[in-house]
Design an enzyme around this catalytic site. Structure first.
Site, PDB file in Angstrom:
ATOM      1  N   HIS A 123      48.661  15.616   3.479  1.00 51.03           N
ATOM      2  CA  HIS A 123      49.517  16.796   3.627  1.00 51.03           C
ATOM      3  C   HIS A 123      50.364  16.646   4.901  1.00 51.03           C
ATOM      4  O   HIS A 123      51.567  16.908   4.892  1.00 51.03           O
ATOM      5  CB  HIS A 123      48.658  18.074   3.751  1.00 51.03           C
ATOM      6  CG  HIS A 123      48.489  18.810   2.468  1.00 51.03           C
ATOM      7  ND1 HIS A 123      47.576  18.426   1.508  1.00 51.03           N
ATOM      8  CD2 HIS A 123      49.109  19.921   1.971  1.00 51.03           C
ATOM      9  CE1 HIS A 123      47.645  19.275   0.483  1.00 51.03           C
ATOM     10  NE2 HIS A 123      48.568  20.186   0.742  1.00 51.03           N
ATOM     11  N   HIS A 146      40.897  19.460   7.461  1.00 52.74           N
ATOM     12  CA  HIS A 146      41.092  18.264   8.288  1.00 52.74           C
ATOM     13  C   HIS A 146      40.753  18.538   9.744  1.00 52.74           C
ATOM     14  O   HIS A 146      40.907  19.661  10.224  1.00 52.74           O
ATOM     15  CB  HIS A 146      42.553  17.787   8.224  1.00 52.74           C
ATOM     16  CG  HIS A 146      42.901  17.113   6.943  1.00 52.74           C
ATOM     17  ND1 HIS A 146      42.483  15.847   6.629  1.00 52.74           N
ATOM     18  CD2 HIS A 146      43.628  17.542   5.886  1.00 52.74           C
ATOM     19  CE1 HIS A 146      42.939  15.525   5.420  1.00 52.74           C
ATOM     20  NE2 HIS A 146      43.634  16.546   4.958  1.00 52.74           N
TER      21      HIS A 146
END
Length: 319
Positions: A86, A133
């Site tokens: 991403h 993350h």
């Protein structure tokens, strides 16, 4: 913090790296703004996402543990964590947009820099906020995307020119994208990454082949050279209305293509490889079903985006 504003803001940031955003952003760019720019953005996006997914599969770092992290999104939880793809797409797309459009389009450089900074920051911060993350994953993704851009930006014109003009380009494109999808994954357990990678490669191959067919048939989607540099000032209600109509009709065609191709390819792959398809979800996780169904379905979506939908616009007088 339990801030509703932050939750919705970072949910939006996460969407900037998901399929829904791509199926609106790339078509809007190609059909309404500048096909030249759209094709190059897709070449960069496919390369960045492919390399990111492969690197995840090599490094194999797990997602942040929960607890202590609170996970607000679970869709990509089965994927590995390092680097953040991403963050990679959220860095590569706005920066490539700036690099490719500045000088070709008339706008203040500061506007482009602010847009790129906000877009990139929103996507990167959203991955940490969503609990998907670590800060290290996001920084690595950001730097990795910049490295790929440094290498790819100088040759993106050559790649696009090859896709358009080389006689055997479709054959080479399809073979290369297929090979990359088949040989790059050795999953110990099923995850969304293999299918997503096949999806991205299929889309890239479809767009490149559609561009080649456009070129062969003389269907010119790029703005004429004498209109450069392009400006945003010529926006009228009619122009805006037509743009929205094109987007609406075109995206409906793309979604219908996806639904029809998905249904046909899954049942065909199950028949060929003799896989029981009473449980479609289970059958779809088998490599011999997942790769061809994703690759062919999204290949056709990419081809429709670049060739079939513009032909339809031409036919109904919307081009």
């Amino acid at each position: 913090t339990r801030s509703r504003f932050l939750y919705y803001l970072f949910s939006l940031g996460t969407e900037l790296g998901n399929e829904l955003f791509y199926i609106i952003f790339f078509p809007f760019c190609i059909w309404n703004l500048d096909a030249w720019l759209g094709r190059r953005l897709i070449i960069i996006w496919v390369s960045v996402m492919y390399l990111g997914q492969c690197t995840k599969d090599v490094i194999r770092w797990p997602r942040p543990a929960s607890p202590p992290v609170v996970k607000l999104e679970v869709f990509y939880n089965s994927e590995y964590s390092m680097p953040s793809t991403h963050a990679m797409s959220g860095t590569a797309i706005p920066l490539a947009l700036l690099l490719l459009s500045y000088g070709r389009w008339q706008y203040p450089l500061m506007f482009g820099l602010i847009l790129a900074f906000c877009w990139c920051s929103l996507v990167c911060c959203s991955r940490i906020y969503m609990g998907m993350h670590s800060i290290l994953d996001v920084i690595a993704g950001f730097l990795y995307a910049i490295l790929i851009l440094v290498v790819l930006h100088p040759v993106v014109d050559l790649i696009d020119n090859f896709n358009l003009t080389y006689k055997y380009a479709p054959l080479i494109i399809i073979s290369l994208h297929l090979a990359l999808g088949i040989f790059s994954f050795t999953l110990d357990t099923w995850s969304t990454s293999r299918g997503d990678t096949a999806q991205i490669l299929g889309c890239g191959a479809g767009v490149a082949c559609g561009s080649h067919v456009n070129y062969l048939m003389g269907l010119k989607l790029d703005p004429p050279p004498d209109t450069l540099p392009l400006s945003l000032s010529s926006l009228t209600v009619t122009v805006f209305g037509k743009a929205m109509l094109r987007l609406l009709i075109g995206v409906i065609v793309l979604l219908l293509t996806k639904i029809v191709m998905k249904k046909a390819t899954i049942s065909l792959a199950c028949k060929i490889f003799r896989i029981p398809h009473d449980d479609v979800r289970k059958a779809r996780q088998r490599m011999e079903v997942e790769l061809p169904y994703r690759y062919i379905t999204y290949g056709m979506v990419g081809f429709s985006l670049m060739f079939l939908v513009p032909c339809l616009f031409h036919f109904i007088g919307l081009s």
